[in-house]
Design a protein around this motif. Sequence first.
Motif, PDB file in Angstrom:
ATOM      1  N   LYS A 144      45.626  38.699  23.888  1.00 23.36           N
ATOM      2  CA  LYS A 144      44.392  39.440  26.056  1.00 23.36           C
ATOM      3  C   LYS A 144      45.934  39.673  26.598  1.00 23.36           C
ATOM      4  CE  LYS A 144      42.105  35.854  26.101  1.00 23.36           C
ATOM      5  NZ  LYS A 144      41.598  34.173  26.684  1.00 23.36           N
ATOM      6  N   CYS A 145      45.486  40.955  27.367  1.00 20.76           N
ATOM      7  CA  CYS A 145      46.266  41.418  28.596  1.00 20.76           C
ATOM      8  C   CYS A 145      47.226  40.530  28.788  1.00 20.76           C
ATOM      9  CB  CYS A 145      45.628  42.376  29.781  1.00 20.76           C
ATOM     10  SG  CYS A 145      46.504  43.054  30.891  1.00 20.76           S
ATOM     11  N   PRO A 146      48.517  40.589  28.733  1.00 20.04           N
ATOM     12  CA  PRO A 146      49.537  39.252  29.666  1.00 20.04           C
ATOM     13  C   PRO A 146      49.314  40.103  31.243  1.00 20.04           C
ATOM     14  CG  PRO A 146      50.970  41.497  29.268  1.00 20.04           C
ATOM     15  CD  PRO A 146      48.963  41.964  28.289  1.00 20.04           C
ATOM     16  N   TYR A 147      48.709  41.006  31.258  1.00 17.31           N
ATOM     17  CA  TYR A 147      48.213  40.951  33.331  1.00 17.31           C
ATOM     18  C   TYR A 147      47.567  40.364  33.582  1.00 17.31           C
ATOM     19  CZ  TYR A 147      52.841  44.199  32.467  1.00 17.31           C
ATOM     20  OH  TYR A 147      53.775  44.598  32.421  1.00 17.31           O
ATOM     21  N   CYS A 148      46.160  40.013  32.988  1.00 20.22           N
ATOM     22  CA  CYS A 148      45.498  40.208  33.987  1.00 20.22           C
ATOM     23  C   CYS A 148      44.587  39.155  32.979  1.00 20.22           C
ATOM     24  CB  CYS A 148      43.866  41.155  33.474  1.00 20.22           C
ATOM     25  SG  CYS A 148      44.285  42.607  33.649  1.00 20.22           S
ATOM     26  N   GLY A 149      44.646  39.151  31.604  1.00 23.92           N
ATOM     27  CA  GLY A 149      44.526  37.594  31.053  1.00 23.92           C
ATOM     28  C   GLY A 149      43.197  37.774  30.122  1.00 23.92           C
ATOM     29  N   SER A 183      44.310  48.034  24.458  1.00 25.93           N
ATOM     30  CA  SER A 183      44.227  48.694  25.861  1.00 25.93           C
ATOM     31  C   SER A 183      43.947  47.899  26.654  1.00 25.93           C
ATOM     32  CB  SER A 183      44.436  50.150  25.934  1.00 25.93           C
ATOM     33  OG  SER A 183      42.760  50.519  25.497  1.00 25.93           O
ATOM     34  N   CYS A 184      44.596  47.517  27.529  1.00 22.15           N
ATOM     35  CA  CYS A 184      43.501  46.518  28.928  1.00 22.15           C
ATOM     36  C   CYS A 184      42.723  47.976  30.103  1.00 22.15           C
ATOM     37  CB  CYS A 184      44.208  45.787  29.734  1.00 22.15           C
ATOM     38  SG  CYS A 184      43.414  44.988  31.091  1.00 22.15           S
ATOM     39  N   HIS A 185      40.911  47.511  29.318  1.00 22.19           N
ATOM     40  CA  HIS A 185      39.986  48.808  30.824  1.00 22.19           C
ATOM     41  C   HIS A 185      40.562  48.541  31.737  1.00 22.19           C
ATOM     42  CE1 HIS A 185      37.801  50.420  26.765  1.00 22.19           C
ATOM     43  NE2 HIS A 185      38.937  50.640  26.472  1.00 22.19           N
ATOM     44  N   ILE A 186      41.193  46.897  32.788  1.00 20.02           N
ATOM     45  CA  ILE A 186      41.044  47.190  34.022  1.00 20.02           C
ATOM     46  C   ILE A 186      43.082  48.130  34.462  1.00 20.02           C
ATOM     47  CG2 ILE A 186      41.215  44.768  35.362  1.00 20.02           C
ATOM     48  CD1 ILE A 186      38.515  45.948  33.854  1.00 20.02           C
ATOM     49  N   CYS A 187      43.467  46.934  33.848  1.00 19.08           N
ATOM     50  CA  CYS A 187      44.674  48.078  34.918  1.00 19.08           C
ATOM     51  C   CYS A 187      45.836  48.425  33.393  1.00 19.08           C
ATOM     52  CB  CYS A 187      45.282  46.130  34.568  1.00 19.08           C
ATOM     53  SG  CYS A 187      46.170  45.932  33.018  1.00 19.08           S
ATOM     54  N   LYS A 188      45.217  49.085  32.902  1.00 17.89           N
ATOM     55  CA  LYS A 188      45.412  50.259  31.856  1.00 17.89           C
ATOM     56  C   LYS A 188      46.756  50.044  31.199  1.00 17.89           C
ATOM     57  CE  LYS A 188      43.423  53.979  34.688  1.00 17.89           C
ATOM     58  NZ  LYS A 188      43.136  53.314  35.629  1.00 17.89           N
ATOM     59  N   TYR A 189      46.737  49.153  30.593  1.00 11.47           N
ATOM     60  CA  TYR A 189      47.992  48.354  29.885  1.00 11.47           C
ATOM     61  C   TYR A 189      47.687  48.801  28.740  1.00 11.47           C
ATOM     62  CZ  TYR A 189      50.028  44.193  27.325  1.00 11.47           C
ATOM     63  OH  TYR A 189      51.293  43.814  26.047  1.00 11.47           O
ATOM     64  N   LYS A 190      48.752  48.764  27.950  1.00  5.16           N
ATOM     65  CA  LYS A 190      48.812  49.481  26.671  1.00  5.16           C
ATOM     66  C   LYS A 190      49.911  49.104  25.925  1.00  5.16           C
ATOM     67  CE  LYS A 190      47.368  53.953  24.781  1.00  5.16           C
ATOM     68  NZ  LYS A 190      46.858  55.016  25.248  1.00  5.16           N
TER      69      LYS A 190
HETATM   70 ZN    ZN Z   1      45.363  44.098  32.240  1.00  9.23          ZN
END
Ligand code: ZN
Length: 653
Positions: free
Chosen positions: A366-371, A388-395
């Motif tokens: 999971k994305c550490p920022y958005c969960g 990668s996170c499609h919501i916040c672009k974390y990769k």
């Molecule tokens: Zn995210």
Amino acid sequence: MVKIDVAIPKTRFDMLTYDAPDTVGVGDLVQVPLRDAEKYGIVIRTYSSRKVKHIKKIHDIIEHQFLPSPLIQLYSWIADYYLAHMGEVLRLAIPQKILRRHEPTLQRAEPLVVREPLIPNPAQAAAIQDIQAALKQRTYGTFLLYGITGSGKTEVYLQCTDNVLARGGRVLVLVPEISMTPLLFDRFKERFSGRVITIHSSLNQTQRRNVWYAIKRGEYDVIIGPRSAVFIPVPGLELVIVDEEHDHSYKEHERAPRYHARDVAVMRARLENIVAVLGSATPQIESYHNAMAGKYRLHTLDQRIDAKALPGIQMIDLRKEKGYLSPRLERSIQEVVERNEQVILFLNRRGFAPHLMCPSCGFVAKCPYCGLPLVYHKPEQKRRASLSCHICKYKREKISICPQCSRTTLLYRGAGTQRIEEIATRIVQRVNPTAAVVRLDRDIARKKGRTETVLSAFQQGEACVLLGTQLVTKGFHFPGVTLVGVVNADLMLHLPDFRSSERTFQLITQVAGRSGRGERPGTVLIQTYHPDQYAIMCSQLQDYPKFYAEEVPVRRELRFPPFSRLILLRIKGTNEDSVWREARSIAAKLRPLSGVQIFGPNRSLYYRVRKYHRVFILLKVARTYRHSRLRFLLSHRAKGCALEIDVDPLETF
Ligand code: ZN
Ligand code: ADP
């Protein structure tokens, strides 16, 4: 001396008040002192009613009537309606660095050459006649051209344009995105070579500015551009066309004013007393409702040109037929490839797999920022494999060992376009080892020129399958396509949004319309777990009026647009507590207002995006509600957070 209100582009001010000589007029470009600097500004009012102390004098009038007064009225309407500052509106409306020391290079158009029109069929002729009659009267009127895919809407635009040009008038054509509508552009160029110009997103600032001045001087007669083109001054404008009026790229999402170019175009037509034509195979519910209510005049093109049949559409019930590409879809793809025809596959999800999980311990990456679950992307084109996170672009780089239980048996679950590309390639190469699949999604389109390469490869027949996200649903015309496969029709259905049915219907209908546009009849296969849902059913029937009839009672019952107007307030900031505190304080200020229904504050669907916490308040007001009563929100200074205002939001989460 008079007291005037001036707006300065790119400022967060609304307007500033100055003294000016009597010769000043609305729309003049002036130079004014602002603190210690010199700024260019546009005169919005020549009688200020604002109470200001220590009024300064303007320094200079640079150009009288720099902008015509109907446009100033339009910009003021935008600031009022979309609850934005005039400075923010002008940032969109006029080029950066309005004046430089050098005159902008003169851009000259070629002489106009008009080609012969096609002979319209009866439905086209009726629309053309009616629109031309309105053009002749030189009064305001908006037409909704509802025409199924391939019914010849473009020809109607062309003949109305022809009519305007013949009288020396000018036409503005709005398109969702130029790179997605090459066909429309080519057809305008072909019919009216010479005085047609398109505003591409690839223009740099200087080019953009030169084009803006050239259009303002009247160098071009047909101006084709994306949503921001709706602001450009066009002398002698007589007709505004909004192609694919339902397309969401007409809405500004990022910055204030969050305007909708279709609605601005209609208002512009009204203020300039001219004609607007909106066209779509899947009109936005609000637009069709306006037509039903008599606000717009409706013309229907319900036959394909040459009475070409609409594609036959079949459902594949995924509860009974399994697989990312079910056996029936697989067989159909192979048959099409055997016949040397082409396929479009549509899946609204990028990447290889939307979940990476450990079957032993249940771990999900999971994305550490958005969960939210991270999407696995396979390596391609110099890019390494990633999660990668499609919501916040974390990769982050991919993992092959479960961080919880250290096993190496991680599973990639679900399918995105990359996985379907692999599967489809295997399927077609069983028929023909040299057959190719091309893909179009945002990962591909990010690279300059790639979109064009992919589309032309498919157009030339170098690939037999075009696979992609909603980018492939746009108005392309590939005569070789006889099969469209919707890989998963349900993806949009589950969003917590009142438009999810409408979106589903639109996307499926648009992509289905790509099938069977050539000599041979087309087929569409829709894979779904919900074959009985009305949006999916109506898209199978290709019946917009039926979908409208199903959807409208739902909207009426819940008092959603078109039976109300929504205003979304989004509060975001890094400190969770202060975000909620601000949201509650804004809601408390709104509560005493009559005529405003308040929902929230609630968590946004994407509550945490990177370091931001996001909360929203949804306001429901009557369609006649005066937005000026909410203007106080603009001066609300939320401590440590940002307040975004979205009037008529397309998404409410
Ligand atoms: Zn995210
Ligand atoms: P739409 O914009 O509604 O999807 P188009 O305008 O692209 O439809 O028309 C589909 C095809 O039919 C195009 O190739 C176009 O050139 C052709 N066409 C349109 N109108 C006529 C007409 N009156 N006679 C012959 N061909 C036509």
